[in-house]
Write a protein that holds these residues in place. Structure first.
Motif, short mmCIF file in Angstrom:
data_model
loop_
_atom_site.label_atom_id
_atom_site.label_comp_id
_atom_site.label_asym_id
_atom_site.label_seq_id
_atom_site.Cartn_x
_atom_site.Cartn_y
_atom_site.Cartn_z
N SER A 1 0.87 -1.17 0.00
CA SER A 1 0.00 0.00 0.00
C SER A 1 0.91 1.22 0.00
O SER A 1 1.79 1.34 0.86
CB SER A 1 -0.89 0.00 1.25
OG SER A 1 -1.66 1.19 1.33
N TYR B 1 2.99 -5.91 2.68
CA TYR B 1 2.22 -6.94 3.38
C TYR B 1 2.55 -8.31 2.79
O TYR B 1 2.82 -8.44 1.60
CB TYR B 1 0.71 -6.69 3.21
CG TYR B 1 0.23 -5.36 3.73
CD1 TYR B 1 -0.18 -5.20 5.05
CD2 TYR B 1 0.18 -4.25 2.88
CE1 TYR B 1 -0.62 -3.97 5.52
CE2 TYR B 1 -0.26 -3.01 3.34
CZ TYR B 1 -0.65 -2.88 4.66
OH TYR B 1 -1.09 -1.65 5.11
N ASP C 1 -0.61 -14.61 1.44
CA ASP C 1 -0.57 -16.05 1.59
C ASP C 1 -0.22 -16.71 0.25
O ASP C 1 -0.81 -16.39 -0.79
CB ASP C 1 -1.92 -16.57 2.09
CG ASP C 1 -1.86 -18.02 2.53
OD1 ASP C 1 -1.74 -18.89 1.64
OD2 ASP C 1 -1.96 -18.28 3.74
N GLY D 1 -9.05 -2.09 4.13
CA GLY D 1 -8.40 -2.84 5.20
C GLY D 1 -8.79 -4.30 5.20
O GLY D 1 -7.95 -5.19 5.44
N SER D 2 -10.06 -4.58 4.90
CA SER D 2 -10.53 -5.97 4.89
C SER D 2 -9.92 -6.75 3.74
O SER D 2 -9.59 -7.94 3.88
CB SER D 2 -12.07 -5.99 4.79
OG SER D 2 -12.66 -5.37 5.90
N ILE E 1 -6.95 -6.22 2.36
CA ILE E 1 -5.56 -6.50 2.73
C ILE E 1 -5.48 -7.67 3.72
O ILE E 1 -4.67 -8.58 3.57
CB ILE E 1 -4.89 -5.24 3.33
CG1 ILE E 1 -4.71 -4.18 2.24
CG2 ILE E 1 -3.54 -5.59 3.95
CD1 ILE E 1 -4.26 -2.83 2.77
N LYS E 2 -6.34 -7.66 4.73
CA LYS E 2 -6.34 -8.74 5.72
C LYS E 2 -6.70 -10.08 5.07
O LYS E 2 -6.12 -11.12 5.41
CB LYS E 2 -7.34 -8.41 6.84
CG LYS E 2 -7.45 -9.49 7.91
CD LYS E 2 -6.10 -9.81 8.56
CE LYS E 2 -5.61 -8.68 9.42
NZ LYS E 2 -4.36 -9.06 10.17
N ALA E 3 -7.63 -10.07 4.12
CA ALA E 3 -8.00 -11.30 3.43
C ALA E 3 -6.82 -11.87 2.64
O ALA E 3 -6.62 -13.09 2.62
CB ALA E 3 -9.18 -11.04 2.50
N GLU F 1 -3.66 -11.44 3.41
CA GLU F 1 -2.68 -11.91 4.40
C GLU F 1 -3.05 -13.28 4.95
O GLU F 1 -2.18 -14.11 5.23
CB GLU F 1 -2.58 -10.91 5.55
CG GLU F 1 -1.84 -9.64 5.23
CD GLU F 1 -1.70 -8.75 6.46
OE1 GLU F 1 -0.60 -8.21 6.66
OE2 GLU F 1 -2.69 -8.59 7.21
N THR F 2 -4.34 -13.52 5.13
CA THR F 2 -4.80 -14.70 5.87
C THR F 2 -5.43 -15.77 4.99
O THR F 2 -5.90 -16.79 5.51
CB THR F 2 -5.82 -14.27 6.94
OG1 THR F 2 -6.92 -13.61 6.30
CG2 THR F 2 -5.19 -13.33 7.94
N TYR F 3 -5.45 -15.57 3.69
CA TYR F 3 -6.10 -16.49 2.76
C TYR F 3 -7.57 -16.71 3.14
O TYR F 3 -8.09 -17.82 3.10
CB TYR F 3 -5.37 -17.83 2.68
CG TYR F 3 -5.78 -18.67 1.48
CD1 TYR F 3 -5.53 -18.23 0.19
CD2 TYR F 3 -6.41 -19.90 1.65
CE1 TYR F 3 -5.89 -19.00 -0.90
CE2 TYR F 3 -6.77 -20.68 0.55
CZ TYR F 3 -6.51 -20.22 -0.72
OH TYR F 3 -6.89 -20.97 -1.81
N ASN F 4 -8.25 -15.63 3.48
CA ASN F 4 -9.66 -15.70 3.83
C ASN F 4 -10.47 -15.41 2.56
O ASN F 4 -10.86 -14.27 2.29
CB ASN F 4 -9.98 -14.68 4.92
CG ASN F 4 -11.36 -14.90 5.52
OD1 ASN F 4 -12.28 -15.39 4.85
ND2 ASN F 4 -11.53 -14.52 6.78
#
Length: 292
Positions: free
Chosen positions: A138, A152, A155, A195-196, A198-200, A202-205
């Motif tokens: 970012s 970041y 995954d 933000g969501s 980016i988190k997805a 990172e976590t393979y969500n």
């Protein structure tokens, strides 16, 4: 002789307009060799084999910033990154040119300095940042003109299916179709997802990613200049799609697939369309630019 390898990138990533970018496992490799005088080009298309070549122009600009000179240079390219397809082909040239200036003058490599120079030349950081640092980043430019980037981890299970068509779009064209102003509602729609997303990554969500992917800043306008956008999106969503977005300014469309076994079916359905869409499975490049 010095050699650098620069990855392709996919910028914007839906809601991350001019902010998010990811490095991918598709590469352009550049050789720089000092010669007695002038400039020589090897491996470039004829239209780029001149002194307006972006690698050469960037090299000269970076040399001036470093207060260094060279007698002449031979620049060679081995390129797998398609031109004007939204996969950061211009950024590979800019980043390579800056690296070339450092390496040919035996200047100590400083990735942050290289990023700052590349950002000044490219005009926005969302492509050059992942090209230099790898992975997902970012980026922004501060009011004081300082280039800032945050990297970041993505995954490694993510599968990016680049759908590359046989037609080009230019960044200039893609910016022209965008409105000068957008509503506060549309801005919040995109920004609230950032933000969501980016988190997805990172976590393979994948469940979260599919829910929050969406944009109202650039994609509603840019999709109009990409032939068969709706048809391609429909095919992907019918078969396997955890996220679908325009790569950079297009014309490549990016589809995140969960199961690589589904790619063949997507390929079969794309073959029925008018334009020639070439699916390429890519992973995230974690290294960024590498001196070989």
């Amino acid at each position: 002789m010095v050699k650098v390898r620069v990855p392709a990138t996919s910028a914007n990533i839906d809601c991350g307009f001019d902010t998010l970018g990811v490095a991918l496992t598709l590469y352009a490799t550049f050789d720089f060799e000092i010669i007695e005088s002038g400039v020589e080009f090897v491996g470039f298309e004829e239209r780029f084999a001149n002194e307006e070549n972006l690698v050469y122009v960037t090299l000269q600009t970076a040399l001036k910033k470093l207060k260094k000179t060279i007698s002449g240079v031979r620049i060679s390219i081995q390129n797998d990154v398609p031109i004007s397809r939204g996969l950061g082909s211009s950024s590979t040239c800019v980043v390579a040119g800056v690296y070339g200036a450092y390496l040919l003058t035996n200047t100590k490599l400083d990735k942050q300095e290289i990023f700052t120079i590349a950002n000044e030349i490219e005009g926005h950081p969302d492509n050059v940042s992942p090209a230099i640092f790898g992975s997902l980043s970012s980026s922004c430019t501060t009011d004081g003109k300082e280039a800032i980037t945050v990297k970041y981890k993505v995954d490694e299970r993510f599968n990016f299916l680049a759908l590359i068509p046989d037609f080009e779009t230019s960044t200039e064209q893609a910016r022209k179709v965008m409105p000068e102003k957008i509503s506060l509602k549309d801005a919040i729609y995109s920004l609230s997802r950032l933000g969501s997303v980016i988190k997805a990554f990172e976590t393979y969500n994948l469940t979260l990613l599919k829910k929050v992917m969406g944009d109202k800043i650039h994609e509603p306008y840019r999709k109009r200049i990409i032939h068969e956008y709706q048809e391609v999106k429909k095919i992907c969503e019918k078969v396997d799609s955890k996220g679908f977005f325009i790569s950079g300014s297009g014309s490549t469309l990016m589809n995140i697939v969960e199961c690589v076994e589904n790619i063949e079916k997507i390929k079969e359905d794309l073959a029925k369309l008018k334009y020639n869409w070439h699916p390429v499975l890519l992973k995230v490049d974690m290294e960024g630019t590498v001196v070989l």
